[in-house]
Design a protein around this motif. Structure first.
Motif, PDB file in Angstrom:
ATOM      1  N   GLU A   1       0.815  -1.083  -0.045  1.00 52.52           N
ATOM      2  CA  GLU A   1       0.003   0.084  -0.085  1.00 52.52           C
ATOM      3  C   GLU A   1       0.796   1.283  -0.036  1.00 52.52           C
ATOM      4  OE1 GLU A   1      -3.142   0.545  -0.288  1.00 52.52           O
ATOM      5  OE2 GLU A   1      -4.494  -1.096   0.318  1.00 52.52           O
TER       6      GLU A   1
ATOM      7  N   TYR B   1      -6.102  -5.130  -7.541  1.00 49.68           N
ATOM      8  CA  TYR B   1      -5.651  -6.210  -6.826  1.00 49.68           C
ATOM      9  C   TYR B   1      -6.536  -7.410  -6.905  1.00 49.68           C
ATOM     10  CZ  TYR B   1      -8.487  -4.148  -3.016  1.00 49.68           C
ATOM     11  OH  TYR B   1      -9.525  -3.696  -2.400  1.00 49.68           O
TER      12      TYR B   1
ATOM     13  N   ALA C   1      -9.986  -2.701  -6.288  1.00 52.08           N
ATOM     14  CA  ALA C   1     -11.274  -2.035  -5.704  1.00 52.08           C
ATOM     15  C   ALA C   1     -11.272  -0.670  -6.511  1.00 52.08           C
ATOM     16  CB  ALA C   1     -11.509  -1.921  -4.281  1.00 52.08           C
TER      17      ALA C   1
ATOM     18  N   ARG D   1     -14.818   3.376   2.656  1.00 51.14           N
ATOM     19  CA  ARG D   1     -13.736   3.134   3.479  1.00 51.14           C
ATOM     20  C   ARG D   1     -13.957   4.520   4.084  1.00 51.14           C
ATOM     21  NH1 ARG D   1     -11.992   2.862  -1.993  1.00 51.14           N
ATOM     22  NH2 ARG D   1     -10.950   0.673  -2.451  1.00 51.14           N
TER      23      ARG D   1
ATOM     24  N   ARG E   1      -7.947   2.727   4.129  1.00 47.22           N
ATOM     25  CA  ARG E   1      -7.756   1.574   3.184  1.00 47.22           C
ATOM     26  C   ARG E   1      -7.076   0.460   4.181  1.00 47.22           C
ATOM     27  NH1 ARG E   1      -7.181   2.307  -2.576  1.00 47.22           N
ATOM     28  NH2 ARG E   1      -6.035   0.230  -2.581  1.00 47.22           N
TER      29      ARG E   1
HETATM   30  N1  GLY Z   1      -7.066  -2.009   1.176  1.00 47.23           N
HETATM   31  C1  GLY Z   1      -7.640  -1.960   0.078  1.00 47.23           C
HETATM   32  C2  GLY Z   1      -8.521  -0.908  -0.689  1.00 47.23           C
HETATM   33  O1  GLY Z   1      -9.166  -0.102   0.547  1.00 47.23           O
HETATM   34  O2  GLY Z   1      -9.143  -1.082  -1.616  1.00 47.23           O
END
Ligand code: GLY
Length: 372
Positions: free
Chosen positions: A50, A248, A261, A304, A330
Motif C-alpha cells: 500500500e 488487486y 477495488a 472506506r 484503506r
Molecule cells: N485496502 C484495499 C482497499 O481499500 O481497496
C-alpha cells in the motif's frame, strides 16, 4: 459502562480488548455486526504494497501486522471461529518500465525499514505466479504480508466478544451522543437512554456524522467508495495476493478470486455500477488474460472511512469520555488488532510513540469552535 458505537472489525476488536481487561462493554451497531466496510474489504494485510513505508503511521501498521498471528489464534480459541490468516507474501507486478522503477523504489524503502522485500525479474515473478500474463516485466515481493478472511474475522470477533460477556445490540439504527458542558453522559438510541462514562465512536464512514457531538470534538470523516467483484477459480490460479496495474487479486480458500477495488468519491452511495465493474475487469484481464473464462459470482461495494490527512483517529478527544477509533481508510482490517490495544491503552491514559501521530487532537479545534 463503556459503550462502543459500531460493530465492525474496529468496534468489535475494541470491545473484545476492553472486556478482556475487565470492563463492562456494550456495542451498539446500527445495522449488522461485521458488515459495512468490514465485510466489503478484501482482507489484505499490506502496509508495504500500500506504499506506507516512510509515513507517520508505518510503525503502527507494522505493529498491527506483527500482532495478527497471535490475534487470530486468540480469537479462534475464545470464540471457535478461525479467520484464516495467511502470511505468504504479496506480489506487486509491473508491466511498464515506469511501474518497475516505482516498485523498485518501494522495495528499497521497505528494506530501509528492515522489511523483507525483493525485486523479482520477469522469470522469477512468473515462477512465483504463473498466471501473470505474457507482458509482465517483473514484480516486488513483500514476504511478510498476506491476507485474512475479513468476513470470517467479523464472525470470529462477534463470537469472541460474546464469550467475553460483551453485549452486542444490533439493528438499532443511528444513535446520538449525550454530553453536558464537561463530559459524556451516554447515548440516546431509539430504545431510550444508555448511560455510559465512556463512549467510543467506531462507526467507520459514519463517524463524522454522529449526532450530539459538540463542534470542538467533531472530526471530519468522509466515505471513499470501493466496488469489488469475485470470480470463481476452477483451480488455484493465483497462489497469493497479487497487485496488477489498476486492481488487486485476492485468492480465497473457498475458490473465489476477489478483484478490487475502485476508489470513488460518491458520498454514501453503495450501488455497484457498470462502469466500476468494467474498470476492475479491464485491469484484471489485461494483466491476467486467463481470468477471461472464469464465472463472475459476486459484486459488492463498501465505504472506506477517510480523514483529511490520511491518518486514522485513535484516542481521546477534547470532550471527556468521548473517544474515537475511525478514519482507517484503506487499512482498517490491517489495523484492527493494534487499534484495539491502543484504544484500550488510551482509556488507561497510556499513549505510545507509534500511536501518537494518530491522536484526534492533532487537527486542533475546528474554526467554528474557535470562533465561538
Ligand atoms: N485496502 C484495499 C482497499 O481499500 O481497496
Amino acid at each position: 459502562m463503556i459503550v462502543v458505537l459500531g460493530g465492525g472489525l474496529i468496534g468489535l476488536g475494541i470491545a473484545y480488548e476492553l472486556a478482556k481487561r475487565g470492563a463492562e462493554v456494550r456495542v451498539l451497531e446500527a445495522g449488522e455486526p461485521g458488515r459495512a466496510a468490514s465485510w466489503a474489504a478484501a482482507g489484505m494485510l499490506a502496509p508495504y504494497t500500500e506504499g506506507l513505508a516512510g509515513t507517520p503511521f508505518e510503525a503502527f501498521c507494522a505493529r498491527s501486522l506483527a500482532l495478527y498471528p497471535a490475534y487470530v489464534e486468540e480469537l479462534r480459541e475464545a470464540g471457535g471461529v478461525d479467520a484464516r490468516l495467511k502470511i505468504d507474501g504479496i506480489v506487486r507486478a509491473a508491466y511498464t518500465e515506469t511501474e518497475a522503477s516505482a516498485l523498485r523504489a518501494q522495495v528499497d524503502a521497505a528494506r530501509q525499514s528492515g522489511v523483507e522485500a525483493a525485486w523479482l525479474e520477469r522469470r522469477e515473478v512468473v515462477r512465483a505466479e504463473p498466471a501473470l500474463g505474457p507482458n509482465v516485466l517483473g514484480g516486488a515481493l513483500f514476504a511478510g504480508e498476506g491476507q485474512v478472511d475479513n468476513r470470517r474475522l467479523g464472525r470470529a470477533l462477534a463470537s469472541a466478544c460474546a464469550a467475553r460477556g460483551v453485549r452486542i445490540d444490533a439493528g438499532g439504527g443511528h444513535v446520538a451522543l449525550e454530553a453536558d458542558a464537561r463530559r459524556v453522559r451516554g447515548v440516546r438510541s431509539r430504545d431510550g437512554f444508555v448511560p455510559a462514562s465512556v463512549v467510543v465512536n467506531a462507526t467507520g464512514a459514519w463517524a463524522g456524522e454522529l449526532a450530539g457531538v459538540p463542534p470542538e470534538a467533531r472530526l471530519p470523516v468522509f466515505p471513499v467508495k470501493g466496488q469489488m467483484l469475485a470470480l470463481a477459480m476452477s483451480r488455484a490460479l493465483m497462489r497469493r495476493v497479487v497487485w496488477v496495474p489498476g486492481a488487486y487479486l485476492v485468492p480465497r480458500d473457498d475458490g473465489r478470486l476477489l478483484v478490487g477495488a475502485t476508489v470513488e468519491d460518491a458520498a454514501f452511495d453503495v450501488r455497484v455500477t457498470a462502469g466500476g465493474i468494467r474498470s476492475l475487469l479491464d485491469a484484471a484481464l489485461a494483466a491476467v488474460p486467463a481470468l477471461r473464462d472464469l464465472a463472475l459470482v459476486e459484486t459488492w461495494a463498501g465505504l472506506r472511512p477517510a480523514s483529511p490527512d490520511g491518518l486514522p483517529y485513535l484516542g481521546a478527544t477534547s470532550l471527556e469520555g468521548y473517544f474515537v477509533a475511525a478514519g482507517h481508510h484503506r487499512n482498517g482490517v490491517l489495523l484492527a488488532p493494534a487499534t484495539a490495544r491502543a484504544l484500550a491503552d488510551a482509556l488507561e491514559g497510556k499513549v505510545d510513540d507509534a500511536a501518537r501521530p494518530l491522536s484526534p487532537l492533532r487537527l486542533g479545534a475546528p474554526p467554528s469552535a474557535l470562533a465561538s
